[in-house]
Design a protein around this motif. Sequence first.
Motif, PDB file in Angstrom:
ATOM      1  N   VAL A 182       0.841  -1.203   0.000  1.00 20.46           N
ATOM      2  CA  VAL A 182       0.000   0.000   0.000  1.00 20.46           C
ATOM      3  C   VAL A 182       0.873   1.249   0.000  1.00 20.46           C
ATOM      4  O   VAL A 182       0.634   2.194  -0.771  1.00 20.46           O
ATOM      5  N   VAL A 183       1.897   1.267   0.831  1.00 23.80           N
ATOM      6  CA  VAL A 183       2.790   2.424   0.887  1.00 23.80           C
ATOM      7  C   VAL A 183       3.522   2.593  -0.444  1.00 23.80           C
ATOM      8  O   VAL A 183       3.664   3.708  -0.953  1.00 23.80           O
ATOM      9  N   GLY A 184       3.957   1.505  -1.040  1.00 23.28           N
ATOM     10  CA  GLY A 184       4.624   1.578  -2.340  1.00 23.28           C
ATOM     11  C   GLY A 184       3.706   2.112  -3.427  1.00 23.28           C
ATOM     12  O   GLY A 184       4.115   2.918  -4.266  1.00 23.28           O
ATOM     13  N   SER A 185       2.461   1.697  -3.418  1.00 20.02           N
ATOM     14  CA  SER A 185       1.505   2.192  -4.411  1.00 20.02           C
ATOM     15  C   SER A 185       1.219   3.675  -4.222  1.00 20.02           C
ATOM     16  O   SER A 185       1.150   4.434  -5.199  1.00 20.02           O
ATOM     17  N   VAL A 186       1.066   4.092  -2.992  1.00 19.94           N
ATOM     18  CA  VAL A 186       0.809   5.505  -2.723  1.00 19.94           C
ATOM     19  C   VAL A 186       2.022   6.353  -3.093  1.00 19.94           C
ATOM     20  O   VAL A 186       1.885   7.435  -3.682  1.00 19.94           O
ATOM     21  N   LEU A 187       3.214   5.868  -2.785  1.00 24.87           N
ATOM     22  CA  LEU A 187       4.423   6.603  -3.159  1.00 24.87           C
ATOM     23  C   LEU A 187       4.590   6.675  -4.678  1.00 24.87           C
ATOM     24  O   LEU A 187       5.028   7.706  -5.199  1.00 24.87           O
ATOM     25  N   THR A 188       4.219   5.618  -5.382  1.00 36.86           N
ATOM     26  CA  THR A 188       4.268   5.648  -6.841  1.00 36.86           C
ATOM     27  C   THR A 188       3.301   6.680  -7.389  1.00 36.86           C
ATOM     28  O   THR A 188       3.622   7.422  -8.323  1.00 36.86           O
ATOM     29  N   LEU A 189       2.124   6.764  -6.810  1.00 37.07           N
ATOM     30  CA  LEU A 189       1.150   7.773  -7.213  1.00 37.07           C
ATOM     31  C   LEU A 189       1.693   9.176  -6.956  1.00 37.07           C
ATOM     32  O   LEU A 189       1.561  10.071  -7.794  1.00 37.07           O
ATOM     33  N   LEU A 190       2.343   9.371  -5.829  1.00 36.68           N
ATOM     34  CA  LEU A 190       2.912  10.682  -5.516  1.00 36.68           C
ATOM     35  C   LEU A 190       4.062  11.046  -6.455  1.00 36.68           C
ATOM     36  O   LEU A 190       4.190  12.207  -6.855  1.00 36.68           O
TER      37      LEU A 190
END
Length: 69
Positions: free
Chosen positions: A48-56
């Motif tokens: 989840v953190v990796g996906s959110v960071l990718t979005l950012l």
Amino acid sequence: MAGTLAGYEPFDALGTVLGVYLALAAIATLVGTPWQYTGGAVVMIVQVVGSVLTLLVGAALLALVYRAE
């Protein structure tokens, strides 16, 4: 072909395409919920953190491309 792209910077187009790709990939990862197939909560949190960071990162790249103009 050169007349079609006259006036455009190649890095602007590349940054836009890459930023949109990263944002869409992150959204697709979050919607697809791949963490439901893992065995632990730690793996779920990392995904989840990796996906959110990718979005950012994708959003920051788009902001950088359009803020520079």
